[in-house]
Motif scaffolding. Sequence first.
Motif, PDB file in Angstrom:
ATOM      1  N   ASP A  95       0.848  -1.179   0.000  1.00 38.91           N
ATOM      2  CA  ASP A  95       0.000   0.000   0.000  1.00 38.91           C
ATOM      3  C   ASP A  95       0.882   1.227   0.000  1.00 38.91           C
ATOM      4  O   ASP A  95       1.963   1.231   0.603  1.00 38.91           O
ATOM      5  N   TYR A  97       1.256   5.363   0.838  1.00 41.16           N
ATOM      6  CA  TYR A  97       0.756   6.455   1.676  1.00 41.16           C
ATOM      7  C   TYR A  97       1.629   7.680   1.447  1.00 41.16           C
ATOM      8  O   TYR A  97       2.819   7.555   1.150  1.00 41.16           O
ATOM      9  N   ASP A  98       1.050   8.862   1.641  1.00 41.64           N
ATOM     10  CA  ASP A  98       1.877  10.064   1.665  1.00 41.64           C
ATOM     11  C   ASP A  98       2.350  10.269   3.107  1.00 41.64           C
ATOM     12  O   ASP A  98       2.008   9.483   3.993  1.00 41.64           O
ATOM     13  N   GLN A 101       0.196  10.290   6.088  1.00 38.98           N
ATOM     14  CA  GLN A 101      -0.305   8.948   6.322  1.00 38.98           C
ATOM     15  C   GLN A 101      -1.699   8.739   5.733  1.00 38.98           C
ATOM     16  O   GLN A 101      -2.512   7.983   6.252  1.00 38.98           O
ATOM     17  N   THR A 102      -1.944   9.399   4.611  1.00 42.16           N
ATOM     18  CA  THR A 102      -3.177   9.221   3.858  1.00 42.16           C
ATOM     19  C   THR A 102      -2.926   8.160   2.799  1.00 42.16           C
ATOM     20  O   THR A 102      -1.992   8.272   2.009  1.00 42.16           O
ATOM     21  N   LYS A 103      -3.766   7.132   2.808  1.00 36.67           N
ATOM     22  CA  LYS A 103      -3.641   6.054   1.834  1.00 36.67           C
ATOM     23  C   LYS A 103      -3.984   6.588   0.448  1.00 36.67           C
ATOM     24  O   LYS A 103      -5.000   7.244   0.257  1.00 36.67           O
TER      25      LYS A 103
END
Length: 170
Positions: A95, A97-98, A101-103
Amino acid sequence: MKKLLFISILGLLSCNRNTQQAHPPVGGVLSQNDLDISKQRMKNLNGVERIHIQHWIDNQSVKYYPMALNYWVNIDGFNQREKRKDNTFISYSYDLYDFDQTKIYDSPIQRREARFGHFDELKAVEDALRHIKDGEEVTLLVPSSLAYGTYGDEKKIDNDVPLIIKLKAL
């Protein structure tokens, strides 16, 4: 509205034609000076991103350890493990994420029975896959130069975006 903006920009560019630097098309030949400028830009950007990532690490409860390829992992001694050889197979998912911590994507990116030396993957992911144990999960902190670089992925990831990658060997 977009057409009006495009026409306005086109008009401005045509008025300033004499001072514009010509850029070769994608796949075109760059001069040594252009290559040096690009290299210096990436070096400067990498330095800024490393400071940003280190500051982010300093504010985390989990420890991260640097890898020789210029990314970080959350497993101590990860880079001292024996590496998987070319032509061996691995299945994995990850996965993205930036650093807020946004997916980025709803579903993970998955590969089944990928063979080392014969698949095209992000450099940091490929390097980490060579060290990871079956069934293990690892978090990678990756500067943009090892992620999607100056072009992004042409979907949801813009250019020059460092990423957090949660990688799992299946």
